[in-house]
Design a protein around this motif. Structure first.
Motif, mmCIF file in Angstrom:
data_model
loop_
_atom_site.group_PDB
_atom_site.id
_atom_site.type_symbol
_atom_site.label_atom_id
_atom_site.label_comp_id
_atom_site.label_asym_id
_atom_site.label_seq_id
_atom_site.Cartn_x
_atom_site.Cartn_y
_atom_site.Cartn_z
ATOM 1 N N THR A 71 0.836 -1.214 0.000
ATOM 2 C CA THR A 71 0.000 0.000 0.000
ATOM 3 C C THR A 71 0.860 1.248 0.000
ATOM 4 O O THR A 71 0.566 2.226 -0.705
ATOM 5 C CB THR A 71 -0.932 -0.006 1.225
ATOM 6 O OG1 THR A 71 -1.750 -1.182 1.193
ATOM 7 C CG2 THR A 71 -1.821 1.232 1.228
ATOM 8 N N ASP A 72 1.937 1.228 0.795
ATOM 9 C CA ASP A 72 2.854 2.372 0.815
ATOM 10 C C ASP A 72 3.466 2.589 -0.561
ATOM 11 O O ASP A 72 3.591 3.731 -1.026
ATOM 12 C CB ASP A 72 3.964 2.149 1.846
ATOM 13 C CG ASP A 72 3.437 2.081 3.264
ATOM 14 O OD1 ASP A 72 2.372 2.689 3.521
ATOM 15 O OD2 ASP A 72 4.068 1.421 4.108
ATOM 16 N N ASP A 74 2.198 1.692 -3.448
ATOM 17 C CA ASP A 74 1.156 2.167 -4.366
ATOM 18 C C ASP A 74 0.876 3.657 -4.150
ATOM 19 O O ASP A 74 0.696 4.413 -5.110
ATOM 20 C CB ASP A 74 -0.133 1.358 -4.181
ATOM 21 C CG ASP A 74 0.028 -0.085 -4.647
ATOM 22 O OD1 ASP A 74 1.007 -0.363 -5.375
ATOM 23 O OD2 ASP A 74 -0.811 -0.931 -4.269
ATOM 24 N N ASN A 75 0.837 4.084 -2.872
ATOM 25 C CA ASN A 75 0.599 5.502 -2.584
ATOM 26 C C ASN A 75 1.719 6.369 -3.142
ATOM 27 O O ASN A 75 1.474 7.471 -3.656
ATOM 28 C CB ASN A 75 0.470 5.722 -1.075
ATOM 29 C CG ASN A 75 -0.827 5.180 -0.509
ATOM 30 O OD1 ASN A 75 -1.801 4.998 -1.242
ATOM 31 N ND2 ASN A 75 -0.850 4.922 0.782
ATOM 32 N N SER A 76 2.949 5.881 -3.038
ATOM 33 C CA SER A 76 4.080 6.631 -3.575
ATOM 34 C C SER A 76 3.980 6.758 -5.089
ATOM 35 O O SER A 76 4.274 7.815 -5.665
ATOM 36 C CB SER A 76 5.394 5.941 -3.183
ATOM 37 O OG SER A 76 6.508 6.687 -3.638
ATOM 38 N N VAL A 78 1.179 6.643 -6.843
ATOM 39 C CA VAL A 78 0.068 7.555 -7.132
ATOM 40 C C VAL A 78 0.537 9.006 -7.029
ATOM 41 O O VAL A 78 0.170 9.859 -7.859
ATOM 42 C CB VAL A 78 -1.115 7.291 -6.172
ATOM 43 C CG1 VAL A 78 -2.148 8.414 -6.266
ATOM 44 C CG2 VAL A 78 -1.761 5.960 -6.486
ATOM 45 N N GLU A 79 1.356 9.287 -6.014
ATOM 46 C CA GLU A 79 1.901 10.641 -5.901
ATOM 47 C C GLU A 79 2.791 10.974 -7.092
ATOM 48 O O GLU A 79 2.754 12.097 -7.615
ATOM 49 C CB GLU A 79 2.699 10.776 -4.606
ATOM 50 C CG GLU A 79 3.272 12.163 -4.394
ATOM 51 C CD GLU A 79 3.983 12.294 -3.060
ATOM 52 O OE1 GLU A 79 3.311 12.630 -2.078
ATOM 53 O OE2 GLU A 79 5.202 12.053 -3.006
ATOM 54 N N ASP A 345 -6.374 13.060 2.162
ATOM 55 C CA ASP A 345 -5.358 12.263 1.477
ATOM 56 C C ASP A 345 -5.413 10.806 1.962
ATOM 57 O O ASP A 345 -5.870 10.517 3.081
ATOM 58 C CB ASP A 345 -3.965 12.850 1.739
ATOM 59 C CG ASP A 345 -2.881 12.171 0.928
ATOM 60 O OD1 ASP A 345 -2.779 12.461 -0.272
ATOM 61 O OD2 ASP A 345 -2.156 11.332 1.491
ATOM 62 N N ALA A 346 -4.926 9.908 1.103
ATOM 63 C CA ALA A 346 -4.954 8.487 1.451
ATOM 64 C C ALA A 346 -4.005 8.155 2.599
ATOM 65 O O ALA A 346 -4.236 7.202 3.345
ATOM 66 C CB ALA A 346 -4.601 7.643 0.223
ATOM 67 N N ASP A 347 -2.937 8.927 2.756
ATOM 68 C CA ASP A 347 -1.943 8.620 3.793
ATOM 69 C C ASP A 347 -1.444 9.919 4.430
ATOM 70 O O ASP A 347 -0.306 10.326 4.237
ATOM 71 C CB ASP A 347 -0.774 7.846 3.174
ATOM 72 C CG ASP A 347 0.189 7.309 4.221
ATOM 73 O OD1 ASP A 347 -0.154 7.347 5.418
ATOM 74 O OD2 ASP A 347 1.293 6.866 3.850
ATOM 75 N N SER A 350 1.919 9.922 6.709
ATOM 76 C CA SER A 350 3.238 10.004 6.078
ATOM 77 C C SER A 350 3.538 11.424 5.619
ATOM 78 O O SER A 350 4.698 11.842 5.575
ATOM 79 C CB SER A 350 3.315 9.038 4.890
ATOM 80 O OG SER A 350 2.433 9.423 3.851
ATOM 81 N N GLN A 351 2.495 12.196 5.272
ATOM 82 C CA GLN A 351 2.712 13.599 4.936
ATOM 83 C C GLN A 351 3.229 14.363 6.149
ATOM 84 O O GLN A 351 4.165 15.162 6.041
ATOM 85 C CB GLN A 351 1.410 14.234 4.434
ATOM 86 C CG GLN A 351 0.954 13.745 3.075
ATOM 87 C CD GLN A 351 -0.181 14.595 2.515
ATOM 88 O OE1 GLN A 351 -0.611 15.569 3.128
ATOM 89 N NE2 GLN A 351 -0.662 14.220 1.349
#
Length: 474
Positions: A71-72, A74-76, A78-79, A345-347, A350-351
């Motif tokens: 998931t981490d 995938d989020n990276s 997507v960013e 945001d999805a995460d 981490s932001q």
């Protein structure tokens, strides 16, 4: 071109009726130039890599994750997709690979590189963007396999900054960061690697002095170093001008509040909502590069400044942190940081972590921080509750709808440094400048106009209290 720093904090920014605000004009200008799809990859029609322009058109994304969860990763990615779209690209495909560490030769390994070459050929992509910073060797060898242009995350962010920089200082900072990134990656292609000035390399050569001369790549390195030195001198002069304005605000003891946070978290929208500044707002990453400083007041009338700063991002290139260090000092020198977080945001966790890493890097780790959970109108309620548990003192707002803004203003007023002295004085009418300063820097409890002057009961900073002492017994 003037930046927001060129405006004194006392100046009111007014826009005549019927005239678009400055932010709207900037947004129109930014959208007026778009990249044209279908251009060549430039790998076949140039002779030297360093002179290729960074035209992003149809791209494939590739990421390598060495830690964390899928998931981490995938989020990276997507960013990275949002970054590519901000730069003007059309993202066709994205793939990730699990490795213990990146391959030293091609970043993703020979087999995966060949698979990537098949994906680019099938999709018609002309650019590959890697979610990481590639070494010069990795860049060259990966391009040899996939047969299209390859760039990394750092080059992509630098390209976005180059598109969005508007002020002379912002452009100089971006150019310095780009040259710092380019210098170790400078390389020739084909015969240009060893191309030399030739012969005597000048008219003063003679017996014993004739030699190979400088190669083309050595000449380029020398010119880049000279340009970087010139940019550093220019930025040093600009820093001096900003420091003068900052010292002036300090001398008047006006509290400074910096709005900082992740890119596209809504910092500029929040500044507009709090002050009516009219700065550019766009749903894109790194829309703001040139800081804006505006004046605001607490409910009890005390003045303070609000600074909108450049957004941060995961793995912010160190070249940018160094180049923008003078601008980021607005955050380190503030009395309070409004740390804006995109609650939708999805995460968001981490932001928060990524921004605080940059705070530590620029020396702002000890500045008081007020977390602002923005975009709550679009966020999941459970996600907001989880953030409130993690950040108990956070304030929930929506810069778009205005919800929670009053609570935020009250929280800012409570977090600002306390005023030191209570004074009661009758200030003569010819000292209206002192009365103005009391209103600007202090908190007026009572004010009355008498025959002898303006009678004031107020709380003011220590330095201003000393100037009012001679009128205290009047």
């Amino acid at each position: 071109m003037r930046t927001a720093h060129d405006h004194d904090i006392d100046r009111e920014d007014e826009t005549p009726a019927g005239v678009p605000a400055q932010g709207e004009l900037e947004l129109e200008e930014r959208h007026a130039l778009r990249r044209v799809a279908g251009l060549s990859t430039e790998l076949d029609d140039v002779t030297e890599v360093e002179y290729r322009s960074l035209r992003l058109e149809r791209v494939v994304l590739i990421g390598v994750w060495t830690s964390g969860t899928q998931t981490d990763a995938d989020n990276s990615l997507v960013e990275l997709k949002h970054l590519a779209e901000t730069a003007g690209a059309v993202v066709l495909e994205g793939v990730t690979q699990r490795r213990s560490k990146p391959d030293p030769a091609t970043y993703i390994g020979r087999g995966k590189a060949e698979e990537l070459a098949g994906i680019t050929a099938a999709t018609g992509a002309d650019t590959v963007i890697c979610d990481g910073e590639l070494t010069p060797g990795q860049l060259r060898q990966l391009e040899d396999v996939v047969k299209v242009k390859v760039i990394d995350r750092t080059a992509l962010i630098l390209d976005i900054f180059a598109q969005h920089a508007r002020s002379s200082e912002g452009k100089a900072q971006v150019e310095l960061a780009q040259l710092s990134y380019l210098l170790p990656r400078l390389r020739g292609w084909g015969g240009s690697l060893s191309r030399q000035a030739g012969g005597r390399a000048g008219s003063n050569g003679g017996v014993g002095l004739r030699g190979p001369g400088e190669t083309k790549i050595e000449t380029d390195r020398r010119r880049i170093n000279a340009r970087m030195a010139k940019l550093r001198r220019r930025l040093a002069q600009m820093v001096t001008a900003r420091d003068v304005k900052r010292d002036r605000r300090r001398a008047r003891q006006v509290p400074a509040v910096a709005i900082a946070g992740y890119t596209n978290a809504g910092k500029s929208s929040l500044l507009n909502r709090l002050t009516g500044a009219g700065v550019l707002v766009e749903d894109a990453l790194f829309a703001t590069l040139d800081p804006a400083v505006r004046q605001a007041r607490t409910p009890d009338g005390r003045g303070f400044t609000l600074s909108d700063t450049v957004g941060f991002v995961r793995h912010l290139p160190h070249q940018l942190v160094e180049a923008f260090r003078s601008t980021l000092e607005e955050v380190a020198d503030s009395d309070l940081i409004l740390h804006v977080v995109d609650a939708s945001d999805a995460d968001p966790e981490s932001q928060l972590a990524a921004v605080r890493e940059v705070f530590a890097e620029i020396g702002a780790g000890d500045v008081p921080e007020l977390v602002v959970l923005n975009k709550t109108d679009a966020a999941d309620e459970l996600a907001v509750k989880r953030l409130r548990t993690r950040e108990p003192g956070a304030v929930e707002v929506s810069a778009r709808t205005g919800a929670g803004i009053d609570d935020l203003v009250a929280a800012v007023a409570a977090a600002l440094p306390e005023l030191d002295r209570e004074v009661r004085a009758v200030v003569p009418y010819h000292r209206g400048d002192l009365v103005s300063r009391v209103h600007q820097e202090g908190r007026v409890v009572a004010e009355e106009h008498t025959a002898d002057g303006t009678s004031l009961h107020a709380w003011v900073p220590e330095r201003l209290a000393g100037k009012l002492e001679e009128y205290a017994g009047v």
